[in-house]
Every structure is written in structure tokens, then in C-alpha cells.
Design an enzyme around this catalytic site. Sequence first.
Site, PDB file in Angstrom:
ATOM      1  N   LYS A 128       7.164  16.026   3.054  1.00  0.00           N
ATOM      2  CA  LYS A 128       5.943  15.257   2.748  1.00  0.00           C
ATOM      3  C   LYS A 128       6.119  13.813   3.219  1.00  0.00           C
ATOM      4  CE  LYS A 128       5.285  13.435  -1.485  1.00  0.00           C
ATOM      5  NZ  LYS A 128       4.963  11.998  -1.501  1.00  0.00           N
ATOM      6  N   ASN A 129       7.231  13.206   2.868  1.00  0.00           N
ATOM      7  CA  ASN A 129       7.425  11.782   3.191  1.00  0.00           C
ATOM      8  C   ASN A 129       7.847  11.566   4.635  1.00  0.00           C
ATOM      9  OD1 ASN A 129       6.695  11.354   0.584  1.00  0.00           O
ATOM     10  ND2 ASN A 129       8.756  10.954  -0.162  1.00  0.00           N
TER      11      ASN A 129
ATOM     12  N   ARG B 199      -0.036   7.094  -2.459  1.00  0.00           N
ATOM     13  CA  ARG B 199       0.685   5.904  -1.988  1.00  0.00           C
ATOM     14  C   ARG B 199       0.750   5.922  -0.467  1.00  0.00           C
ATOM     15  NH1 ARG B 199       2.569   0.867  -3.665  1.00  0.00           N
ATOM     16  NH2 ARG B 199       4.323   0.285  -2.343  1.00  0.00           N
TER      17      ARG B 199
ATOM     18  N   CYS C 232       1.821   8.276  -7.263  1.00  0.00           N
ATOM     19  CA  CYS C 232       2.539   8.547  -8.511  1.00  0.00           C
ATOM     20  C   CYS C 232       2.696   7.265  -9.329  1.00  0.00           C
ATOM     21  CB  CYS C 232       3.927   9.097  -8.202  1.00  0.00           C
ATOM     22  SG  CYS C 232       3.848  10.655  -7.359  1.00  0.00           S
TER      23      CYS C 232
ATOM     24  N   ARG D 195       3.649  -0.593  -8.616  1.00  0.00           N
ATOM     25  CA  ARG D 195       3.856  -0.213  -7.206  1.00  0.00           C
ATOM     26  C   ARG D 195       3.073  -1.165  -6.319  1.00  0.00           C
ATOM     27  NH1 ARG D 195       4.126   5.985  -5.852  1.00  0.00           N
ATOM     28  NH2 ARG D 195       5.688   5.227  -4.375  1.00  0.00           N
TER      29      ARG D 195
ATOM     30  N   ASP E 286      13.792  10.368  -5.840  1.00  0.00           N
ATOM     31  CA  ASP E 286      12.858  11.494  -5.989  1.00  0.00           C
ATOM     32  C   ASP E 286      13.528  12.730  -6.558  1.00  0.00           C
ATOM     33  OD1 ASP E 286      10.985  10.703  -2.948  1.00  0.00           O
ATOM     34  OD2 ASP E 286      10.967   9.848  -4.964  1.00  0.00           O
TER      35      ASP E 286
ATOM     36  N   ARG F 237       0.822  18.241  -4.718  1.00  0.00           N
ATOM     37  CA  ARG F 237       0.842  17.102  -3.790  1.00  0.00           C
ATOM     38  C   ARG F 237       2.070  17.171  -2.895  1.00  0.00           C
ATOM     39  NH1 ARG F 237       0.961  11.557  -6.065  1.00  0.00           N
ATOM     40  NH2 ARG F 237       1.126  11.256  -3.819  1.00  0.00           N
TER      41      ARG F 237
HETATM   42  C1  EPZ Z   1       8.378   6.025  -0.716  1.00  0.00           C
HETATM   43  O1  EPZ Z   1       7.548   5.286  -1.596  1.00  0.00           O
HETATM   44  C2  EPZ Z   1       8.132   7.487  -1.044  1.00  0.00           C
HETATM   45  N1  EPZ Z   1       6.734   7.829  -0.803  1.00  0.00           N
HETATM   46  C3  EPZ Z   1       8.499   7.764  -2.499  1.00  0.00           C
HETATM   47  O2  EPZ Z   1       8.343   9.169  -2.721  1.00  0.00           O
HETATM   48  C4  EPZ Z   1       9.966   7.396  -2.717  1.00  0.00           C
HETATM   49  O3  EPZ Z   1      10.273   7.560  -4.077  1.00  0.00           O
HETATM   50  C5  EPZ Z   1      10.187   5.937  -2.304  1.00  0.00           C
HETATM   51  O4  EPZ Z   1       9.765   5.725  -0.945  1.00  0.00           O
HETATM   52  C6  EPZ Z   1      11.660   5.551  -2.403  1.00  0.00           C
HETATM   53  O5  EPZ Z   1      12.429   6.380  -1.600  1.00  0.00           O
HETATM   54  C7  EPZ Z   1       6.329   8.070   0.461  1.00  0.00           C
HETATM   55  O6  EPZ Z   1       7.106   8.000   1.409  1.00  0.00           O
HETATM   56  C8  EPZ Z   1       4.882   8.417   0.648  1.00  0.00           C
HETATM   57  P1  EPZ Z   1       9.437   1.774  -1.709  1.00  0.00           P
HETATM   58  P2  EPZ Z   1       7.358   3.680  -1.371  1.00  0.00           P
HETATM   59  O7  EPZ Z   1       8.506   0.838  -1.028  1.00  0.00           O
HETATM   60  O8  EPZ Z   1       7.356   3.380   0.072  1.00  0.00           O
HETATM   61  C9  EPZ Z   1       9.171  -1.801  -4.902  1.00  0.00           C
HETATM   62  C10 EPZ Z   1       7.604  11.093  -3.863  1.00  0.00           C
HETATM   63  O9  EPZ Z   1       7.747  11.559  -4.998  1.00  0.00           O
HETATM   64  N2  EPZ Z   1       8.195  -2.389  -3.981  1.00  0.00           N
HETATM   65  O10 EPZ Z   1      10.723   2.124  -1.035  1.00  0.00           O
HETATM   66  O11 EPZ Z   1       6.199   3.273  -2.181  1.00  0.00           O
HETATM   67  C11 EPZ Z   1       8.667  -0.502  -5.522  1.00  0.00           C
HETATM   68  O12 EPZ Z   1       7.877  -0.778  -6.675  1.00  0.00           O
HETATM   69  C12 EPZ Z   1       7.348   9.619  -3.676  1.00  0.00           C
HETATM   70  O13 EPZ Z   1       7.658  11.776  -2.810  1.00  0.00           O
HETATM   71  C13 EPZ Z   1       7.693  -3.658  -4.276  1.00  0.00           C
HETATM   72  O14 EPZ Z   1       8.028  -4.262  -5.297  1.00  0.00           O
HETATM   73  O15 EPZ Z   1       8.680   3.139  -2.049  1.00  0.00           O
HETATM   74  C14 EPZ Z   1       9.945   0.215  -5.864  1.00  0.00           C
HETATM   75  O16 EPZ Z   1      10.469  -0.306  -7.061  1.00  0.00           O
HETATM   76  C15 EPZ Z   1       7.396   8.863  -4.978  1.00  0.00           C
HETATM   77  N3  EPZ Z   1       6.799  -4.216  -3.408  1.00  0.00           N
HETATM   78  C16 EPZ Z   1      10.867  -0.173  -4.704  1.00  0.00           C
HETATM   79  O17 EPZ Z   1      10.313  -1.365  -4.133  1.00  0.00           O
HETATM   80  C17 EPZ Z   1       6.408  -3.578  -2.259  1.00  0.00           C
HETATM   81  O18 EPZ Z   1       5.606  -4.154  -1.499  1.00  0.00           O
HETATM   82  C18 EPZ Z   1      10.985   0.899  -3.623  1.00  0.00           C
HETATM   83  O19 EPZ Z   1       9.706   1.206  -3.189  1.00  0.00           O
HETATM   84  C19 EPZ Z   1       6.920  -2.286  -1.988  1.00  0.00           C
HETATM   85  C20 EPZ Z   1       7.828  -1.717  -2.857  1.00  0.00           C
END
Ligand code: EPZ
Length: 416
Positions: free
Chosen positions: A22-23, A92, A116, A121, A305, A397
Amino acid sequence: MQTLVVRGGKPLCGTICVHGAKNGVLPLLAATLLGNGPSELSDCPEITDVLRAAEILRCLGCAVCREGNTIRVDATKACGICIPPELSGSMRGSVIFLGALLARHGCAELSAPGGCVLGERPIDFHIRALEVLGVHTESEGSVLRFRWPKRHGGVITLPFPSVGATENLMLAAMGVSEPVVICGAAREPEVAELGRFLRAMGAEVEGEGGSVITLCGGKPLRGTERRVLPDRIETATYLSMTAACGGDICLKNTDPELLRPVLDVLEKAGCMIFCEGSEIRLQSDGDLCGVGLVRAETYPGFPTDAQAPVSAALLRAKGCSEIEDTVFPCRFRHIAELRKFGANIQTDNARAVICGVRALYGATATATELRGGAGVLIAALAAEGESRIMHAELLLRGYAALDTSLQKLGAEVRFA
Ligand code: EPZ
């Protein structure tokens, strides 16, 4: 709302094929928006997030068609710059289209992305980083409008190796003829795959998969073809199911190297794991032992995840296990649902402590989000008696053919 009815307590045995990630597919679908001509993605999972991503591409003027697990996208006539709120708010992954829209049109409009509920986020990392390249952002209520009047390259240092922010910057960099250097980039396999995909489209990309990625775009990109990499989280989920219930499963079309930390934890819990090429076999008698501390981190660490599915596999393990999540410190909403099955879990701040119980009992529980819902499903599969999982549509999803795959492994599950 959909309800999944599970009669647990049965071992899982048999062979299933892991689907494309998915990702992994979502950023590639966003990248097809940059191609002058058709792109073709094979092994795309049939999940709702992919359906929504295809809808977003159609709204932007792309021709999108699906034949089985292959999706063809022709962006030649794509002229839209606005992602409808009902689509951008649905997942997301919608935010990843921002970078591609900026590269192609120099502007974009979308609402705050959904997805999610894992705690806050925000997309501040995305916005701050794009500003370094000259992008302006205005917000009106929940609508964000982006303009890129003067495009230029630059060196961006991310405060956290954010997967989405890294992917957005890689896509936006395709709209700049000067180098864009991303320091502190996410190293997830899905991010590296995006780099390889952009290179196959004709872009200059170096360092994907490492923490410094250098890109140079600014020239027309061609459509290309790619097979989506295997879903390492779907793999981790089915392994965790079998660890929890006992049994003997073989997963094909996967890659053990993408989830070594998960395999290590499941082996430490007492599972027998055999890897050969693209196959992983797991045998478990269901009698596991606690594993001490599991800390979810960014790649190549233990994936966030997978923390809910693996936690659920440890609910009956003898002894204690501790789960920390350094990526989403609040990603423990599923714990209250797991307790409904008789689990003994204490949580405070960014960790959960699991002390194994002798048995779990059927219950009615709710899928709190995609991976938390997978944890609830694993508890139901390991529990004696019947369980009902509310909001099971959240599982669809990210898990293709979930009920039929589990039925093939001997589980008694059905959507009510
Ligand atoms: C991606 O989400 C994945 N989703 C998530 O998978 C996965 O858990 C995550 O990466 C971490 O590996 C997709 O790829 C569609 P991040 P993403 O930006 O990009 C904070 C699943 O179940 N942050 O790496 O949203 C954020 O809150 C999903 O398949 C900010 O503060 O994750 C988190 O604490 C869930 N500001 C951390 O960084 C920002 O602008 C990591 O988030 C962006 C992120």
C-alpha cells in the site's frame, strides 16, 4: 460500517501470496502524474486507498484503468490542480500528490489530509521544506493553496526522517532544473522505490534509500512500467497472526530483507522462521514467550506499522514484553480494544507493557485504525469463541482479500 465475525482458536496453515505494498504503490501513482505518456504499475493491491488514489488521478484529468492487479495511468491531458476534500480527507496518502502537482503545474489545492488517527499528523515538515524551494502556502479554513512563482533548488534538512515529506520533496524536485538535496531523508524501501521509479522516468536521482537524496528534474519525464514491491507490513501481519494462533504458513512474493527486525522479534518469541528467496515460512505452536523491549523506529528499525500486530501476537506469551513507538508516540488506541479479549496490557505515554495471559476470550471490539484493527483481528483469531470486529472496513484500506486469504489458511472469518 462493516463487521467482521471471527470464530477464533484455530491454527493457521497453508500458503498465500503477499500483495504489492500500500505504502509503495501510493507514491508511484502520484509520480505517474509527471509522465508524458502512459505508465503501468503491476501487483497493485485491491484496497480502498488505491481506489481513492485512482479517483484523485481521474479528478486531476488522468486516464486511469485497472485490469486485475495492473493499473495504467496516462497523464498526458492532466490539467487539474485541486484534490476534492472528500478524497484528500479520506487518507494520509493524498498529501503525496502535492509534490507531483507542484512539479507539473506549479500550484496545488487540497484539504488537510485524512488517514489513520495515530495522534497529531501535521504536514509542517512538508510545508517548511517546500518553502525552501520557493513554494508559498496559504490556508483558508481546512483548504491549503500552494503556489510556486519562482522555482529553485536547494538543500533541505528534515527535522525527522518523514516518509511523506521525503516523497513529496522527491516529486516536487521533478519540477526544478537545479539540484534538490534532501538531508535527513526517510530510508524506507518504499521511498527508495520511488527514487528508482523517477529515474526510470528519466530523472536524475542519487542516494535513494539513504539519508541524503539528490535529485535534478526540470525536464519532461516519460511514462514507465514497474511492479510494486511486496508489502512488508502485510507480511508482518500474517506472520503475527500465525504466531498468535499457532500453525504453519508460507508467504510467497515477499522479501525477508524488508522486515528483518520483525522476524527477529517473532523468533525471539519462539517461532520457527525459514526464509528462502521471496518466501517466508513460519511455524508456531502458539506457546510464545515475552520478548522484552520492542522499540518501533524509522527504517531500518522495527516498523511502527507492525507494532500493533506484533503486540497482539504477544498477548498470550509467557512473561512480559514492552512496546515503545518513537515514530507515533500516541499509537496505542488499540490497547483498550485488546483488553476486551482479556489481555493484560498497561500503557503510559509512548509505551505499552504486555503481560501474557493463559487465554483470550471472544469479544466485540472496534478497529480503531488500519494497523490497530489488524491487532484486534489477531486477538480475535487467537481468542476462544466468537468475536465481532466493528468498523472492519478500516482493515480493507490496507489488506487486500483479507477474508478469503484467512479462510484459505483455515480461519473462520466472515463479513456480517
Ligand atoms: C507514512 O506515513 C505511512 N503512510 C504510514 O503508514 C507509516 O506509519 C509512516 O509513514 C511511518 O513509517 C503512507 O506511506 C501512506 P511520517 P507519514 O511523515 O508519511 C510526524 C499505515 O498504517 N510528522 O514518516 O504520514 C508524524 O506525526 C500508515 O500504512 C510531523 O510532525 O509518516 C509522525 O510522528 C500509518 N510533521 C512522524 O513525523 C510532518 O509534516 C513520522 O511521520 C510530517 C510528519
